[in-house]
Design a protein around this motif. Structure first.
Motif, PDB file in Angstrom:
ATOM      1  N   SER A  87       0.830  -1.208   0.000  1.00 19.88           N
ATOM      2  CA  SER A  87       0.000   0.000   0.000  1.00 19.88           C
ATOM      3  C   SER A  87       0.859   1.250   0.000  1.00 19.88           C
ATOM      4  CB  SER A  87      -0.940   0.005   1.212  1.00 19.88           C
ATOM      5  OG  SER A  87      -1.869  -1.057   1.146  1.00 19.88           O
ATOM      6  N   VAL A  88       1.955   1.226   0.779  1.00 18.22           N
ATOM      7  CA  VAL A  88       2.866   2.375   0.812  1.00 18.22           C
ATOM      8  C   VAL A  88       3.546   2.553  -0.540  1.00 18.22           C
ATOM      9  CG1 VAL A  88       4.982   3.282   1.841  1.00 18.22           C
ATOM     10  CG2 VAL A  88       3.231   2.235   3.298  1.00 18.22           C
ATOM     11  N   ILE A  89       4.051   1.460  -1.100  1.00 12.75           N
ATOM     12  CA  ILE A  89       4.705   1.530  -2.415  1.00 12.75           C
ATOM     13  C   ILE A  89       3.726   2.013  -3.478  1.00 12.75           C
ATOM     14  CG2 ILE A  89       5.780   0.157  -4.241  1.00 12.75           C
ATOM     15  CD1 ILE A  89       6.904  -1.666  -2.048  1.00 12.75           C
ATOM     16  N   VAL A 240      -4.587   4.347  -1.636  1.00 12.57           N
ATOM     17  CA  VAL A 240      -4.679   3.363  -0.556  1.00 12.57           C
ATOM     18  C   VAL A 240      -6.015   2.622  -0.625  1.00 12.57           C
ATOM     19  CG1 VAL A 240      -4.781   3.086   1.951  1.00 12.57           C
ATOM     20  CG2 VAL A 240      -3.095   4.621   0.940  1.00 12.57           C
ATOM     21  N   ASN A 241      -7.065   3.313  -1.028  1.00 14.00           N
ATOM     22  CA  ASN A 241      -8.398   2.704  -1.081  1.00 14.00           C
ATOM     23  C   ASN A 241      -8.759   2.165  -2.456  1.00 14.00           C
ATOM     24  OD1 ASN A 241      -9.223   3.170   1.641  1.00 14.00           O
ATOM     25  ND2 ASN A 241      -9.480   5.333   1.152  1.00 14.00           N
ATOM     26  N   ASP A 242      -7.786   2.055  -3.345  1.00 13.63           N
ATOM     27  CA  ASP A 242      -8.083   1.570  -4.700  1.00 13.63           C
ATOM     28  C   ASP A 242      -8.293   0.051  -4.680  1.00 13.63           C
ATOM     29  OD1 ASP A 242      -8.403   1.191  -7.379  1.00 13.63           O
ATOM     30  OD2 ASP A 242      -6.340   1.636  -7.925  1.00 13.63           O
ATOM     31  N   PHE A 243      -9.459  -0.352  -5.071  1.00  9.65           N
ATOM     32  CA  PHE A 243      -9.788  -1.773  -5.147  1.00  9.65           C
ATOM     33  C   PHE A 243      -9.756  -2.277  -6.589  1.00  9.65           C
ATOM     34  CE2 PHE A 243     -12.968  -5.152  -5.708  1.00  9.65           C
ATOM     35  CZ  PHE A 243     -12.532  -6.087  -4.782  1.00  9.65           C
ATOM     36  N   ASN A 260      -3.241  -4.915  -1.416  1.00 13.62           N
ATOM     37  CA  ASN A 260      -3.245  -3.738  -0.549  1.00 13.62           C
ATOM     38  C   ASN A 260      -4.263  -3.921   0.572  1.00 13.62           C
ATOM     39  OD1 ASN A 260      -5.625  -3.467  -1.951  1.00 13.62           O
ATOM     40  ND2 ASN A 260      -5.152  -1.462  -2.819  1.00 13.62           N
ATOM     41  N   PHE A 261      -4.490  -2.864   1.361  1.00 16.54           N
ATOM     42  CA  PHE A 261      -5.389  -2.963   2.506  1.00 16.54           C
ATOM     43  C   PHE A 261      -6.813  -3.320   2.089  1.00 16.54           C
ATOM     44  CE2 PHE A 261      -2.454  -0.033   5.030  1.00 16.54           C
ATOM     45  CZ  PHE A 261      -1.977  -1.076   5.800  1.00 16.54           C
ATOM     46  N   VAL A 284      -7.982   0.272  10.814  1.00 17.45           N
ATOM     47  CA  VAL A 284      -6.542   0.500  10.880  1.00 17.45           C
ATOM     48  C   VAL A 284      -6.097   1.354   9.696  1.00 17.45           C
ATOM     49  CG1 VAL A 284      -4.285  -0.608  10.732  1.00 17.45           C
ATOM     50  CG2 VAL A 284      -6.053  -1.590  12.192  1.00 17.45           C
ATOM     51  N   THR A 285      -6.644   1.069   8.522  1.00 17.16           N
ATOM     52  CA  THR A 285      -6.356   1.891   7.339  1.00 17.16           C
ATOM     53  C   THR A 285      -6.789   3.329   7.558  1.00 17.16           C
ATOM     54  OG1 THR A 285      -6.746  -0.074   5.960  1.00 17.16           O
ATOM     55  CG2 THR A 285      -6.683   2.059   4.850  1.00 17.16           C
ATOM     56  N   LEU A 286      -7.979   3.503   8.141  1.00 14.14           N
ATOM     57  CA  LEU A 286      -8.479   4.847   8.419  1.00 14.14           C
ATOM     58  C   LEU A 286      -7.546   5.598   9.371  1.00 14.14           C
ATOM     59  CD1 LEU A 286     -10.714   7.029   8.342  1.00 14.14           C
ATOM     60  CD2 LEU A 286     -11.817   5.803  10.222  1.00 14.14           C
ATOM     61  N   ILE A 287      -7.076   4.936  10.410  1.00 11.97           N
ATOM     62  CA  ILE A 287      -6.182   5.579  11.379  1.00 11.97           C
ATOM     63  C   ILE A 287      -4.867   5.982  10.720  1.00 11.97           C
ATOM     64  CG2 ILE A 287      -4.853   5.196  13.488  1.00 11.97           C
ATOM     65  CD1 ILE A 287      -7.155   3.360  14.423  1.00 11.97           C
ATOM     66  N   ILE A 288      -4.309   5.092   9.903  1.00 11.48           N
ATOM     67  CA  ILE A 288      -3.054   5.401   9.215  1.00 11.48           C
ATOM     68  C   ILE A 288      -3.221   6.610   8.315  1.00 11.48           C
ATOM     69  CG2 ILE A 288      -1.399   4.542   7.506  1.00 11.48           C
ATOM     70  CD1 ILE A 288      -1.856   1.737   8.669  1.00 11.48           C
ATOM     71  N   LEU A 289      -4.304   6.648   7.567  1.00 17.87           N
ATOM     72  CA  LEU A 289      -4.545   7.781   6.662  1.00 17.87           C
ATOM     73  C   LEU A 289      -4.769   9.078   7.437  1.00 17.87           C
ATOM     74  CD1 LEU A 289      -6.835   6.195   3.924  1.00 17.87           C
ATOM     75  CD2 LEU A 289      -4.501   7.025   3.650  1.00 17.87           C
ATOM     76  N   MET A 290      -5.492   8.999   8.544  1.00 14.88           N
ATOM     77  CA  MET A 290      -5.748  10.200   9.337  1.00 14.88           C
ATOM     78  C   MET A 290      -4.453  10.759   9.921  1.00 14.88           C
ATOM     79  SD  MET A 290      -9.327   9.321  11.296  1.00 14.88           S
ATOM     80  CE  MET A 290      -9.260  10.846  12.238  1.00 14.88           C
ATOM     81  N   VAL A 291      -3.581   9.886  10.427  1.00 15.41           N
ATOM     82  CA  VAL A 291      -2.299  10.335  10.967  1.00 15.41           C
ATOM     83  C   VAL A 291      -1.475  11.008   9.866  1.00 15.41           C
ATOM     84  CG1 VAL A 291      -0.102   9.566  11.932  1.00 15.41           C
ATOM     85  CG2 VAL A 291      -2.258   8.648  12.822  1.00 15.41           C
TER      86      VAL A 291
END
Length: 303
Positions: A87-89, A240-243, A260-261, A284-291
């Motif tokens: 996801s980061v890459i 990050v949210n691309d499905f 990815n997530f 967890v994805t939401l928290i990472i993006l918010m940070v």
């Protein structure tokens, strides 16, 4: 004192009545339907999913409360950290690639040139075409050794490349197609920002003897900095949210190298019938993006 305390509530009611009759409440009344819809469509499912993340629910039964077990299981899972790495890459490569390509084309489309209107419309096609159509078309062109790109490679004497079967090539292909699909939005937004720059700034820079490169570095980039930060944040969230892109191309393979997530949450929820863990991945994805967003916006204010 008693008269003052007795008249105060009446004065308050009178001011509210005057505020209402003056039409100040109209904007809030107009926004009320949207607020209700947002509350029903977004907030209710949000809190339902949050509740599921603390249970061992499946798609068939509600399950029981398990506390943070789903989160601890997730953070100790190899699949989660593999999805985190990709996801980061995926997000970083897409943001950088889209920004460089989008800014370059926006600068080009901002210049006086023949058929500029045609090229502006043509470059929007990857963004306009439905994702299923474009991604499936790309898959047809790179899927196996008889695909279009491999036929071209073999025509020049090269060996076939298994774009979707090799881990590294699969990641490269997924990122490349994502950039191809996303750069028109970046180009269009940056073009609008470039057209909003005051031309007198470039004239002043030219009078000071600045070259085109210095004018770009000291005038263009600072003027579009705020827009660029917002665009990069949006592109990060969408990446990050691309499905669609990884699922339609590789379904997360080979060997979960392009998972990815979002795909991981899909796998836990629908393939493993583990709704609780799937919901935990989403939060967890939401928290990472918010940070990440908070850090970027704070740096933007400090700059």
């Amino acid at each position: 004192m008693s008269l003052v305390t007795e008249r105060a509530p009446y004065a308050g009611r009178a001011s509210v009545r005057q505020w209402w009759t003056n039409g100040n409440a109209l904007p809030y009344l107009l926004l009320l339907p949207s607020v209700v819809v947002i509350g029903v469509v977004i907030l209710i499912p949000f809190f339902e999913a949050l509740q599921y993340s603390f249970t061992n629910s499946s798609l068939l039964e509600a399950g029981t409360f398990v506390g943070f077990d789903n989160y601890t299981k997730l953070l100790s899972s190899k699949d989660f950290w593999n999805a985190f790495r990709f996801s980061v890459i995926f997000a970083l490569a897409n943001v950088v690639g889209c920004y460089i390509l989008g800014l370059g084309l926006a600068l080009l489309m901002n210049m006086e040139m023949p058929f500029r209107g045609f090229f502006r419309v043509a470059l929007l096609l990857p963004w306009i075409i439905p994702s299923v159509v474009s991604i499936v078309s790309w898959r047809w062109m790179v899927a196996d050794h008889n695909a279009v790109f491999n036929q071209i490679i073999q025509l020049f004497g090269g060996r076939p490349i298994f774009f979707l079967s090799n881990n590294d090539w699969a990641q490269f292909t997924v990122v490349l197609i994502k950039i191809w699909r996303s750069f028109p939005f970046m180009m269009l937004s940056l073009l609008a920002a470039l057209q909003g720059i005051d031309r007198s700034l470039y004239e002043a820079a030219a009078l000071d003897g600045a070259t085109k490169w210095k004018a770009f570095w000291h005038v263009t980039l600072p003027q579009i900095r705020d827009v660029s930060i917002v665009l990069c944040l949006l592109m990060t969230i969408w990446s990050v949210n691309d499905f669609d892109t990884p699922f339609l191309l590789t379904q997360g393979g080979p060997a979960n190298s392009t998972e990815n997530f979002v795909l991981l949450a899909y796998k836990y929820t629908f393939a493993r019938n583990d709704l609780g863990t799937g919901a935990a991945i989403s939060f967890v994805t939401l928290i990472i993006l918010m940070v990440f967003i908070v850090i970027m916006l704070r740096r933007q204010r400090e700059a």
